[in-house]
Design an enzyme around this catalytic site. Structure first.
Site, PDB file in Angstrom:
ATOM      1  N   GLU A 112       0.810  -1.224   0.000  1.00 37.05           N
ATOM      2  CA  GLU A 112       0.000   0.000   0.000  1.00 37.05           C
ATOM      3  C   GLU A 112       0.847   1.281   0.000  1.00 37.05           C
ATOM      4  O   GLU A 112       0.713   2.141   0.883  1.00 37.05           O
ATOM      5  CB  GLU A 112      -0.978  -0.024   1.184  1.00 37.05           C
ATOM      6  CG  GLU A 112      -1.961  -1.173   1.083  1.00 37.05           C
ATOM      7  CD  GLU A 112      -3.073  -1.138   2.134  1.00 37.05           C
ATOM      8  OE1 GLU A 112      -2.997  -0.280   3.032  1.00 37.05           O
ATOM      9  OE2 GLU A 112      -3.998  -1.959   2.036  1.00 37.05           O
ATOM     10  N   GLU A 147      -5.106  -8.523  -0.443  1.00 38.25           N
ATOM     11  CA  GLU A 147      -5.840  -8.378   0.810  1.00 38.25           C
ATOM     12  C   GLU A 147      -7.286  -8.034   0.477  1.00 38.25           C
ATOM     13  O   GLU A 147      -7.527  -7.213  -0.410  1.00 38.25           O
ATOM     14  CB  GLU A 147      -5.294  -7.241   1.689  1.00 38.25           C
ATOM     15  CG  GLU A 147      -3.952  -7.456   2.315  1.00 38.25           C
ATOM     16  CD  GLU A 147      -3.566  -6.268   3.199  1.00 38.25           C
ATOM     17  OE1 GLU A 147      -4.491  -5.557   3.685  1.00 38.25           O
ATOM     18  OE2 GLU A 147      -2.369  -6.039   3.383  1.00 38.25           O
TER      19      GLU A 147
END
Length: 508
Positions: free
Chosen positions: A156, A273
């Site tokens: 991220e 995820e």
């Protein structure tokens, strides 16, 4: 009530992308007994093939060590973790991060365990670390094995929490350095990214343009998917709104749409995820609602991506410090001490579905084995915070094809009461640290309710009337029965059997 006449001819094969990978906390946690026992359980009952976790290069793994001005790479913990994965039949989905302190350009960190989120002070030193890591893996496990391990660059980077200033240019430089080293070690190793979080689709076009312009290797692309709103904090917990489950599928589909027409179009897409909430302390994760919410995602996600990785398989997880209670809203399919949550059963049900898809709808998935066994996953649809309240009952009627004249029907139920350890925990008074006896009770109460019956096959079909209670996920299997004669046996002569039900079952 939905009423579906299930066809005999399959629509295709059931994708395995839903269990291709599963997430965990930082990799150091894989040294703990509870984590290892939980991974063994999910591998055995669900069959996950890869596991992905943070912190491979963080200080608590001890990979990058400096003493007296000298650098030494230590594989002591890494070998224990990866050896254990492979012994269980699970492969690593390698995430490269976070930055070792001795190699970091700054002091900014994330999480209670302080993963460093800054770029390397020297890209040459970073390249040397990645090269040494991959050379060790190839030497220990063999190049053919390591070629099957996807290597994802960072986590991220579009968020300031995980990459200093969410600096896109700095991430692209890190990605290029890393990808070139990966391919220099072995051209067939898989490398990809950018592992971005929801709400940052503006990264796709610049990433595609950058790697195309500089001819940087990319073997797959990755992103994350969550559907929760802003955090509403309470002591030791968080509540959030949720959009409808279809929003998760929209997020799954986003990379292909954004990359259409670019040099990255057609690459494998991995959702590394996903979950409802992105918080590790949101009680929604422990509920039957969570399972019903995710059922259509598991049933349909394989049409959109090559894998989608549930975050995470167990509650051995410490991003927001050490949990203070057995049930605390953790991401895990399993609570501590292998207590199964309702969403665990959703995955376990999916693992028992047949390989051939016969029908799929807004509240059901029907599959078949080669031997004629029919399997059904059914759920009560839920709509997130903005949707209507789920009624107390949802009916699903299915007419399924079955060979022969008789069938055995077995059904398992998970809902607000059945197969729901979280509900039992609340009834027990919410013990933060349950005793051994209480843990046994919770494990017993986590088992799905089971019912079974004999059915006559009429015109090659069995009709299933499935009445689902609130937030229920149910699994049913219909097995063709081939009666065998046992001369001299007459169940009507059994003591205590006096009604016609047993006779009827015998004759059906």
């Amino acid at each position: 009530m939905s009423h579906t006449h299930v066809p005999e001819q399959p629509l295709g094969r059931l994708s395995a992308s839903w269990r291709h990978c599963v997430g965990t906390g930082r990799l150091n946690l894989a040294l703990r007994a509870d984590h290892r026992e939980s991974l063994a359980l999910v591998r055995r009952e669900i069959g996950f093939r890869y596991v992905r976790g943070h912190g491979l290069l963080s200080d608590d793994m001890g990979v990058h060590r400096v003493s007296g001005g000298r650098v030494r790479y230590s594989w002591t913990y890494l070998d224990q973790v990866f050896d254990h994965f492979l012994e269980l039949g699970v492969k690593p989905f390698v995430e490269l991060g976070f930055m070792p302190t001795a190699l970091a350009s700054g002091e900014e960190t994330v999480f209670w365990w302080k993963g460093n989120i800054t770029p390397p002070r020297s890209h040459d030193e970073w390249a040397a670390l990645v090269r040494a890591l991959l050379a060790h893996l190839v030497d220990r496990y063999g190049v053919d094995e390591v070629r099957t391990w996807p290597i994802e660059v960072w986590n991220e980077p579009n968020l300031v929490n995980f990459w200093k200033d969410a600096d896109q240019e700095a991430y692209f430089r890190l990605y290029e350095t890393t990808a070139r080293v990966v391919k220099d070690v072995d051209a067939d190793l898989q490398v990809g990214g950018p592992a971005i979080s929801p709400g940052s689709d503006g990264w796709w076009e610049p990433f595609a343009e950058f790697v195309a312009r500089r001819d940087v290797p990319v073997d797959f692309v990755s992103r994350h998917a969550y559907t929760s709103g802003p955090a509403q904090h309470v002591p030791f917990g968080t509540y959030q709104t949720l959009t409808a489950p279809g929003a998760l599928l929209d997020q799954f589909d986003a990379p292909r749409k954004h990359l259409a027409g670019t040099a990255l179009a057609g690459l494998p897409v991995h959702i590394t995820e996903f979950n409802t909430s992105y918080r590790p302390d949101n009680p929604i994760h422990d509920t039957a609602y969570n399972a019903a919410y995710l059922a259509p995602v598991l049933a349909g996600g394989g049409d959109l991506v090559d894998s989608f990785s549930y975050w995470t398989f167990c509650d051995v997880f410490e991003e927001e410090n050490v949990p203070t209670s057995l049930f605390h809203g953790g991401f895990g399919l399993l609570a501590h001490r292998q207590v199964r949550k309702p969403t665990y059963h959703l995955y376990a049900f999916m693992a028992r579905m047949g390989p051939h898809v016969l029908a799929r709808g807004e509240d059901h998935l029907v599959c078949r084995d080669d031997d004629g066994r029919v399997t059904v996953l059914a759920w009560q649809p839920v709509g997130g915070t903005g949707g209507p309240d789920a009624p107390e009952r949802h009916d699903v009627r299915l007419s399924v094809p079955v060979p022969g004249s008789r069938a055995f029907v077995r059904r398992e139920r998970v809902n607000e009461h059945d197969g729901n350890a979280f509900a039992a925990w609340r009834e027990l008074g919410r013990p933060r640290s349950p005793s051994a006896r209480q843990l046994d009770v919770l494990r017993d109460c986590s088992r799905p309710a089971v019912e079974h019956s004999a059915r006559a096959v009429v015109d090659g079909r069995v009709t299933l009337d499935l009445a689902l209670s609130r937030h229920e996920v149910t699994f049913a299997e219909v097995l063709p029965v081939r009666p065998e004669e046992h001369e001299g046996l007459d169940d009507r002569r059994l003591l205590g059997v006096s009604d016609d039900r047993l006779v009827a079952a015998h004759e059906r």
